[in-house]
Design a protein around this motif. Structure first.
Motif, mmCIF file in Angstrom:
data_model
loop_
_atom_site.group_PDB
_atom_site.id
_atom_site.type_symbol
_atom_site.label_atom_id
_atom_site.label_comp_id
_atom_site.label_asym_id
_atom_site.label_seq_id
_atom_site.Cartn_x
_atom_site.Cartn_y
_atom_site.Cartn_z
ATOM 1 N N VAL A 44 4.165 2.771 16.022
ATOM 2 C CA VAL A 44 3.514 3.565 14.905
ATOM 3 C C VAL A 44 4.804 3.805 14.110
ATOM 4 C CG1 VAL A 44 2.658 5.893 14.718
ATOM 5 C CG2 VAL A 44 1.560 4.239 16.360
ATOM 6 N N GLN A 45 6.158 3.732 14.767
ATOM 7 C CA GLN A 45 7.095 4.483 13.785
ATOM 8 C C GLN A 45 7.434 3.084 12.981
ATOM 9 O OE1 GLN A 45 9.710 5.469 16.683
ATOM 10 N NE2 GLN A 45 8.713 7.668 17.197
ATOM 11 N N LYS A 46 7.815 2.179 13.607
ATOM 12 C CA LYS A 46 7.841 1.285 13.016
ATOM 13 C C LYS A 46 7.215 0.358 11.767
ATOM 14 C CE LYS A 46 10.720 -1.172 16.054
ATOM 15 N NZ LYS A 46 11.195 -1.973 16.476
ATOM 16 N N VAL A 47 5.425 0.558 11.510
ATOM 17 C CA VAL A 47 5.132 0.757 11.029
ATOM 18 C C VAL A 47 5.481 1.754 9.396
ATOM 19 C CG1 VAL A 47 2.808 0.558 10.727
ATOM 20 C CG2 VAL A 47 3.687 -0.491 12.149
ATOM 21 N N LYS A 91 8.976 2.001 3.273
ATOM 22 C CA LYS A 91 10.440 0.358 3.049
ATOM 23 C C LYS A 91 9.911 -0.315 1.423
ATOM 24 C CE LYS A 91 13.421 -0.857 5.117
ATOM 25 N NZ LYS A 91 13.577 -1.830 6.865
ATOM 26 N N GLU A 92 8.574 -0.677 1.751
ATOM 27 C CA GLU A 92 8.326 -1.981 0.973
ATOM 28 C C GLU A 92 7.142 -1.348 0.641
ATOM 29 O OE1 GLU A 92 8.894 -4.776 1.206
ATOM 30 O OE2 GLU A 92 10.529 -4.023 2.772
ATOM 31 N N ASP A 110 -2.637 -4.909 -1.149
ATOM 32 C CA ASP A 110 -1.681 -6.129 -1.083
ATOM 33 C C ASP A 110 -0.864 -5.719 -2.855
ATOM 34 O OD1 ASP A 110 -2.676 -9.077 -2.359
ATOM 35 O OD2 ASP A 110 -4.185 -7.812 -1.137
ATOM 36 N N PHE A 111 -1.525 -5.301 -3.686
ATOM 37 C CA PHE A 111 -1.582 -5.177 -4.746
ATOM 38 C C PHE A 111 0.432 -4.873 -5.011
ATOM 39 C CE2 PHE A 111 -0.167 -2.881 -8.634
ATOM 40 C CZ PHE A 111 -0.172 -3.500 -9.772
ATOM 41 N N PHE A 112 0.776 -3.716 -3.807
ATOM 42 C CA PHE A 112 1.705 -2.643 -3.754
ATOM 43 C C PHE A 112 2.875 -3.177 -3.538
ATOM 44 C CE2 PHE A 112 -2.077 0.096 -3.878
ATOM 45 C CZ PHE A 112 -2.582 0.443 -5.149
ATOM 46 N N PRO A 130 5.859 1.652 -7.958
ATOM 47 C CA PRO A 130 5.819 2.851 -7.159
ATOM 48 C C PRO A 130 4.677 2.898 -8.034
ATOM 49 C CG PRO A 130 7.661 3.124 -8.500
ATOM 50 C CD PRO A 130 7.409 1.424 -8.845
ATOM 51 N N SER A 131 3.443 2.358 -6.999
ATOM 52 C CA SER A 131 2.787 3.181 -8.010
ATOM 53 C C SER A 131 2.000 3.843 -6.987
ATOM 54 C CB SER A 131 1.884 2.545 -8.633
ATOM 55 O OG SER A 131 1.598 1.152 -8.656
ATOM 56 N N ALA A 132 2.110 3.535 -5.797
ATOM 57 C CA ALA A 132 0.554 3.718 -4.135
ATOM 58 C C ALA A 132 1.288 5.382 -4.538
ATOM 59 C CB ALA A 132 1.163 2.779 -3.196
ATOM 60 N N VAL A 133 -0.267 5.545 -3.499
ATOM 61 C CA VAL A 133 0.026 7.393 -3.132
ATOM 62 C C VAL A 133 -0.928 7.432 -1.991
ATOM 63 C CG1 VAL A 133 -0.462 7.784 -5.458
ATOM 64 C CG2 VAL A 133 -2.112 7.522 -4.699
ATOM 65 N N CYS A 134 -1.218 8.339 -1.264
ATOM 66 C CA CYS A 134 -1.083 8.860 -0.045
ATOM 67 C C CYS A 134 -2.141 7.653 0.255
ATOM 68 C CB CYS A 134 -1.588 10.226 0.598
ATOM 69 S SG CYS A 134 -3.030 10.580 -0.409
ATOM 70 N N ARG A 135 -3.400 7.616 -0.328
ATOM 71 C CA ARG A 135 -4.908 6.765 0.317
ATOM 72 C C ARG A 135 -4.753 5.286 1.032
ATOM 73 N NH1 ARG A 135 -5.988 8.579 -5.070
ATOM 74 N NH2 ARG A 135 -6.318 6.953 -6.202
ATOM 75 N N HIS A 136 -3.536 4.945 -0.169
ATOM 76 C CA HIS A 136 -2.565 3.482 -0.175
ATOM 77 C C HIS A 136 -1.964 2.975 1.469
ATOM 78 C CE1 HIS A 136 -3.242 3.843 -5.141
ATOM 79 N NE2 HIS A 136 -4.439 2.794 -4.540
ATOM 80 N N HIS A 137 -1.115 4.477 1.505
ATOM 81 C CA HIS A 137 -0.069 4.083 2.456
ATOM 82 C C HIS A 137 -0.881 4.736 3.766
ATOM 83 C CE1 HIS A 137 4.423 4.960 1.274
ATOM 84 N NE2 HIS A 137 3.361 4.207 -0.167
#
Length: 137
Positions: free
Chosen positions: A50-53, A59-60, A81-83, A88-95
């Motif tokens: 979980v930490q590595k993910v 980072k990515e 997979d666009f991000f 830098p356009s990802a927000v919490c839902r993408h993460h």
């Protein structure tokens, strides 16, 4: 995945929220180095995985600190997979969706959690580490 189903939004706004298309094969290709790192150890430690993910995602997949997500809206379907590092356009839902897909690929029980944080909509993950506890990402 439709992240715009918040009942507090009027019908028109709900229909204009982004739809996120999850293409696991492409996500797995993006995270190839992460898969090698985790599986090469031969010992799948849930907490460490979980930490590595989480570290890989931060980072990515850069976070849009302004939360604008300029490419979103109008009911468009955005592939997860666009991000990439350069966008830098990802927000919490993408993460949260990335984390769910990757944690589940490693055999972990991971669920998406939509909630409010300081009155704003937020997305996170719940990951079962063992029978006694969970980890919130």
């Amino acid at each position: 995945s439709d992240m715009g189903s918040d009942s507090r939004l009027d019908e028109k706004l709900r229909s204009e929220r982004e739809k996120i298309h999850v293409r696991k094969e492409k996500i797995f290709r993006q995270a190839h180095d992460l898969f090698l790192e985790i599986f090469q150890t031969g010992n799948l430690n849930k907490r460490l995985t979980v930490q590595k993910v989480a570290i890989w995602i931060y980072k990515e997949i850069p976070y849009d600190k302004k939360g604008l997500g300029g490419i979103f809206g109008l009911g468009r379907s955005i592939p997860l997979d666009f991000f990439k590092r350069k966008d830098p356009s990802a927000v919490c839902r993408h993460h949260a969706l990335y984390a769910q897909v990757l944690n589940q690929a490693f055999g972990l029980t991971s669920r998406l959690l939509k909630c409010d944080l300081d009155g704003e909509g937020h997305a996170a993950n719940l990951v079962r580490l063992d029978t006694n506890g969970i980890c919130l990402m």
